[in-house]
Design an enzyme around this catalytic site. Structure first.
Site, PDB file in Angstrom:
ATOM      1  N   LEU A   1     -12.397  32.520  33.798  1.00  0.00           N
ATOM      2  CA  LEU A   1     -13.625  31.737  33.614  1.00  0.00           C
ATOM      3  C   LEU A   1     -13.328  30.296  33.223  1.00  0.00           C
ATOM      4  CD1 LEU A   1     -15.788  34.281  31.549  1.00  0.00           C
ATOM      5  CD2 LEU A   1     -16.006  33.739  33.978  1.00  0.00           C
ATOM      6  N   GLY A   2     -12.169  30.081  32.629  1.00  0.00           N
ATOM      7  CA  GLY A   2     -11.849  28.729  32.182  1.00  0.00           C
ATOM      8  C   GLY A   2     -10.438  28.664  31.659  1.00  0.00           C
ATOM      9  N   GLU A   3      -9.917  27.447  31.640  1.00  0.00           N
ATOM     10  CA  GLU A   3      -8.572  27.265  31.115  1.00  0.00           C
ATOM     11  C   GLU A   3      -8.491  25.916  30.424  1.00  0.00           C
ATOM     12  OE1 GLU A   3      -5.441  27.928  33.909  1.00  0.00           O
ATOM     13  OE2 GLU A   3      -3.933  27.780  32.317  1.00  0.00           O
TER      14      GLU A   3
ATOM     15  N   GLY B   1      -5.695  27.677  25.604  1.00  0.00           N
ATOM     16  CA  GLY B   1      -5.977  29.073  25.903  1.00  0.00           C
ATOM     17  C   GLY B   1      -6.592  29.264  27.271  1.00  0.00           C
TER      18      GLY B   1
ATOM     19  N   ASP C   1     -17.340  19.952  19.067  1.00  0.00           N
ATOM     20  CA  ASP C   1     -17.096  19.900  20.516  1.00  0.00           C
ATOM     21  C   ASP C   1     -18.371  20.327  21.255  1.00  0.00           C
ATOM     22  OD1 ASP C   1     -15.631  19.405  22.805  1.00  0.00           O
ATOM     23  OD2 ASP C   1     -14.531  21.307  22.746  1.00  0.00           O
TER      24      ASP C   1
HETATM   25  P1  ADP Z   1     -12.174  26.686  26.457  1.00  0.00           P
HETATM   26  O1  ADP Z   1     -11.346  26.575  25.232  1.00  0.00           O
HETATM   27  O2  ADP Z   1     -11.385  26.983  27.685  1.00  0.00           O
HETATM   28  O3  ADP Z   1     -13.129  25.541  26.634  1.00  0.00           O
HETATM   29  P2  ADP Z   1     -14.550  28.355  26.066  1.00  0.00           P
HETATM   30  O4  ADP Z   1     -14.720  29.211  24.863  1.00  0.00           O
HETATM   31  O5  ADP Z   1     -15.381  27.119  26.135  1.00  0.00           O
HETATM   32  O6  ADP Z   1     -12.998  28.032  26.204  1.00  0.00           O
HETATM   33  O7  ADP Z   1     -14.834  29.242  27.354  1.00  0.00           O
HETATM   34  C1  ADP Z   1     -14.552  28.767  28.644  1.00  0.00           C
HETATM   35  C2  ADP Z   1     -15.657  29.150  29.605  1.00  0.00           C
HETATM   36  O8  ADP Z   1     -15.804  30.577  29.651  1.00  0.00           O
HETATM   37  C3  ADP Z   1     -17.017  28.627  29.198  1.00  0.00           C
HETATM   38  O9  ADP Z   1     -17.248  27.325  29.661  1.00  0.00           O
HETATM   39  C4  ADP Z   1     -17.949  29.646  29.849  1.00  0.00           C
HETATM   40  O10 ADP Z   1     -18.132  29.337  31.220  1.00  0.00           O
HETATM   41  C5  ADP Z   1     -17.159  30.935  29.751  1.00  0.00           C
HETATM   42  N1  ADP Z   1     -17.549  31.711  28.558  1.00  0.00           N
HETATM   43  C6  ADP Z   1     -17.044  31.624  27.312  1.00  0.00           C
HETATM   44  N2  ADP Z   1     -17.627  32.485  26.461  1.00  0.00           N
HETATM   45  C7  ADP Z   1     -18.549  33.154  27.180  1.00  0.00           C
HETATM   46  C8  ADP Z   1     -19.498  34.226  26.876  1.00  0.00           C
HETATM   47  N3  ADP Z   1     -19.612  34.760  25.652  1.00  0.00           N
HETATM   48  N4  ADP Z   1     -20.277  34.673  27.888  1.00  0.00           N
HETATM   49  C9  ADP Z   1     -20.186  34.163  29.134  1.00  0.00           C
HETATM   50  N5  ADP Z   1     -19.316  33.181  29.476  1.00  0.00           N
HETATM   51  C10 ADP Z   1     -18.513  32.674  28.520  1.00  0.00           C
END
Ligand code: ADP
Ligand code: MG
Length: 353
Positions: free
Chosen positions: A28-30, A34, A168
């Site tokens: 979902l993200g990087e 992490g 943030d």
């Molecule tokens: P990073 O440190 O990579 O920014 P995040 O905690 O922001 O990590 O999560 C990255 C992405 O994962 C978010 O932008 C979102 O799209 C998805 N995501 C994170 N937590 C959730 C959640 N509880 N439910 C759905 N999607 C999530």
């Protein structure tokens, strides 16, 4: 001590998990610290069903777990539903990595929704369900924006009242929860808990320059380095009053407010250009307005028109958030009491309001 005893009891009775309990799905993200995946439980018979989110984090994961557990106890509705966090030791990575598990709240962040051509009507459909069939227009857009900002301030007020500054706040860190049909805050990786002194020294390199308030550091530079936990607990309400660190997040909310109203600020380049213009105006929004309004594009003009509705209370609110001096910015709680929110939000007829 109550807090610690409670945390201990909670921990002892809570279901615990380890690595092999999870099936990892799509990424979902990087970020630099992490990687985030969609995940599910390997054992379908487990009591906790449904999609999950897994973050594998480096050393900062420890703070993020701490923050999430604190939020779950103190202001659960402000943030994504946290399930569990643990240290996964491994022979490969020194010290291992932290695994954090949340409930999967939904597909869309506010960033995804804002980048769609349908915005803000796509959000209205999510909050109210389809088929409201009202006429599109400024008035209706204003109600949608108002509802989003109110939900965001509500979540933020929960964090701030708990003593947590997020640091943030940006559309990428705001998720739409399909279950509660509200926006929730995610990503406590850069958060600071000022009441207990956790992550007290600002890690400014974690911050996103597009959304940071001009002061950058949440505490004044005269503040001594992190005191030990008991001292911090005794002192921090005073420090909070002196430095108003929560106003750091309010500035970011103000920028998001502007992005929702002015489509040209929704792209990275648009926002960066705006930040440059605002800096040239010494962070004074009224000055910025007077320089751009005479030559404004139809898009910009429409944004000003929206903020000028009802005697300009929208403009009044956003200028009380985006200010150079932290102490001149409104707080989340005060903003929620602003007359901008007096009018009925997204259809007072909705069960949501
Ligand atoms: P990073 O440190 O990579 O920014 P995040 O905690 O922001 O990590 O999560 C990255 C992405 O994962 C978010 O932008 C979102 O799209 C998805 N995501 C994170 N937590 C959730 C959640 N509880 N439910 C759905 N999607 C999530
Ligand atoms: Mg993030």
């Amino acid at each position: 001590w109550d807090m610690f005893v409670l945390a201990f009891i909670e921990r002892a009775f809570q279901q615990s998990y380890r690595k092999d309990d999870f099936v990892i799905g799509k990424k979902l993200g990087e970020g630099a610290f992490g990687v985030v995946y969609k995940a599910s439980l390997a054992n379908k018979g487990s009591p906790k069903q449904g999609d999950l989110v897994l973050k594998k984090a480096t050393e900062y994961g420890a703070v993020e777990i701490w923050m999430n557990e604190r939020v779950r106890r103190a202001c659960a509705n402000s943030c994504a539903d946290f399930v569990y966090g643990f240290l996964e030791r491994s022979s490969k990575t020194k010290g291992g990595e932290y695994w954090l598990i949340w409930r999967f709240e939904g597909e869309d962040t506010l960033s995804d929704l804002m980048l769609s051509k349908e915005f803000p009507y796509n959000v209205e459909a999510k909050i109210l369900g389809e088929g409201q069939g009202l006429e599109k227009g400024l008035e209706r857009e204003n109600r949608i924006v108002q509802t989003i900002i109110r939900q965001l301030l509500f979540a933020l007020d929960g964090l701030h009242s708990t003593g947590i500054v997020h640091r943030d706040i940006k559309p990428q860190n705001i998720i739409f929860s399909e279950g509660s049909r509200t926006f929730k805050i995610i990503d406590l990786g850069a958060a600071a808990d000022l009441r207990v002194g956790i992550n007290y020294i600002p890690k400014e390199f974690l911050l996103d320059p597009r959304y940071t308030a001009p002061e950058q550091y949440i505490m004044s530079t005269q503040t001594p380095s992190a005191p030990s936990a008991p001292v911090a607990t005794a002192l921090s309400p005073v420090l909070w009053q002196m430095n108003l660190p929560d106003r750091f997040d309010i500035y970011s909310v103000g920028l998001i407010f502007l992005q929702m109203v002015f489509p040209s600020l929704r792209t990275d380049n648009g926002l960066i250009q705006f930040n440059r213009q605002l800096k040239r105006c010494n962070y004074d929004l009224d000055t910025w307005r007077s320089t751009v309004e005479p030559r404004a594009s139809p898009d910009l003009r429409k944004g000003f028109e929206l903020l000028d509705l009802d005697g300009g209370i929208g403009w009044e609110l956003v200028t009380s958030m985006v200010r150079f001096k932290a102490r001149q910015r409104t707080s989340a709680k005060a903003a929620l009491a602003h007359p901008y929110f007096n009018r009925e939000g997204l259809l007072g007829l909705s069960f949501m309001q």
